[in-house]
Design a protein around this motif. Structure first.
Motif, short mmCIF file in Angstrom:
data_model
loop_
_atom_site.label_atom_id
_atom_site.label_comp_id
_atom_site.label_asym_id
_atom_site.label_seq_id
_atom_site.Cartn_x
_atom_site.Cartn_y
_atom_site.Cartn_z
N PHE A 57 0.82 -1.20 0.00
CA PHE A 57 0.00 0.00 0.00
C PHE A 57 0.87 1.27 0.00
O PHE A 57 2.09 1.21 0.09
CB PHE A 57 -0.94 -0.02 1.20
N THR A 85 0.56 -9.04 2.36
CA THR A 85 -0.13 -7.76 2.37
C THR A 85 0.65 -6.82 3.28
O THR A 85 0.86 -7.13 4.46
CB THR A 85 -1.57 -7.91 2.87
N ARG A 87 0.67 -2.96 4.55
CA ARG A 87 -0.18 -1.78 4.59
C ARG A 87 0.64 -0.48 4.67
O ARG A 87 1.85 -0.48 4.52
CB ARG A 87 -1.17 -1.90 5.76
N GLU A 88 -0.06 0.62 4.89
CA GLU A 88 0.52 1.95 4.72
C GLU A 88 1.68 2.24 5.68
O GLU A 88 1.70 1.80 6.82
CB GLU A 88 -0.57 3.01 4.94
N MET A 112 0.40 -4.82 9.03
CA MET A 112 -0.45 -3.63 9.08
C MET A 112 0.39 -2.35 9.07
O MET A 112 1.61 -2.38 8.93
CB MET A 112 -1.36 -3.71 10.30
#
Length: 256
Positions: A57, A85, A87-88, A112
């Motif tokens: 992200f 995954t 994330r930011e 995350m």
């Protein structure tokens, strides 16, 4: 699949169906596998290899030099596996010459926002890092481990497979497999029995792990004495053998 505002060095190697978002920067020595999606404003640099089917992200920093004063621009690496995954605002650094020279993140991890993975860390598969979890240098994280939000891990600490850290945990020593901890510094609070059930551990195996945990943490035995008792349980239950081996090879000492 590269946005016109993105900057991709001609030397970068991109697989099939790779998406690069607006204003992202991809460096010369970067490799990105098939079907990986890079969001906007991501910087990927250094000798970084990213596998297939990842999603990264916006606003992440991937492959930057380590935050280590000894680093002297050696061509160390960062390797990220498949189906992660990220994330930011995450930051992952390359390794250093003082260790294996590579930071590794495995497969199927759920990472995350605002997570930091420092130089030379080795992260396994199927882990979960909640927001603001932070690894100092040289940390090893086993498969299926879960780090709660704002967990802080001291350098050179090892985190065992299937373990669980509550929110705000500070880990200064090694965390054995299966054990649940919380607090600053971390204190043990049983085993991650619910996680083990979800992953298909048998009832007998979970009971054996509980016996091993009680022997180590509740019996009042000295560490060497507890290890001897746990070895008897491990002789009949392979799951406990992993627990015993981890304790035997702890260099920093275990959370106890």
């Amino acid at each position: 699949m590269i946005h016109p505002s993105a900057i991709v060095h001609p030397g970068a190697k991109l697989g099939e169906n790779v998406h690069i978002g607006p204003y992202s920067i991809i460096g010369e020595h970067v490799e990105i596998g098939d079907n990986t999606r890079i969001g906007p404003h991501v910087v990927i640099e250094g000798h970084t290899r990213i596998g297939c089917d990842n999603e990264i992200f916006q606003f992440c920093s991937i492959g930057a030099p380590p935050q280590d004063k000894k680093y002297d621009a050696e061509p160390t690496r960062l390797e990220i596996g498949d189906r992660n995954t990220i994330r930011e605002y995450c930051s992952f650094n390359v390794g250093t010459a003082q260790d294996a020279g590579v930071t590794r993140i495995g497969n199927d991890n759920w990472i995350m926002a605002y997570v930091h993975v420092a130089h030379d860390c080795q992260v396994g598969n199927h882990t979960i890092f909640a927001n603001n979890a932070t690894l100092a240098g040289h940390v090893h994280v086993g498969d299926w481990a879960i780090l709660g939000g704002f967990t802080g891990v001291h350098q050179f600490v090892r985190i065992g497979a299937h373990s669980f850290c509550g929110v705000g945990t500070v880990l200064l020593q090694d965390l054995p497999p299966y054990v649940t901890v919380s607090g600053s510094p971390a204190q043990p609070h049983g085993i991650n029995s619910e996680g083990l059930r979800r992953r298909g551990f048998s009832s007998a195996g979970i009971m054996a792990i509980k016996r091993a945990y009680r022997t180590l943490y509740r019996s009042g035995l000295k560490l060497d004495e507890a290890r001897d008792k746990i070895a008897e349980i491990a002789a009949e239950h392979q799951e406990v053998g992993i627990f015993l081996d981890f304790i035997a090879h702890s260099a920093r000492g275990i959370v106890r």
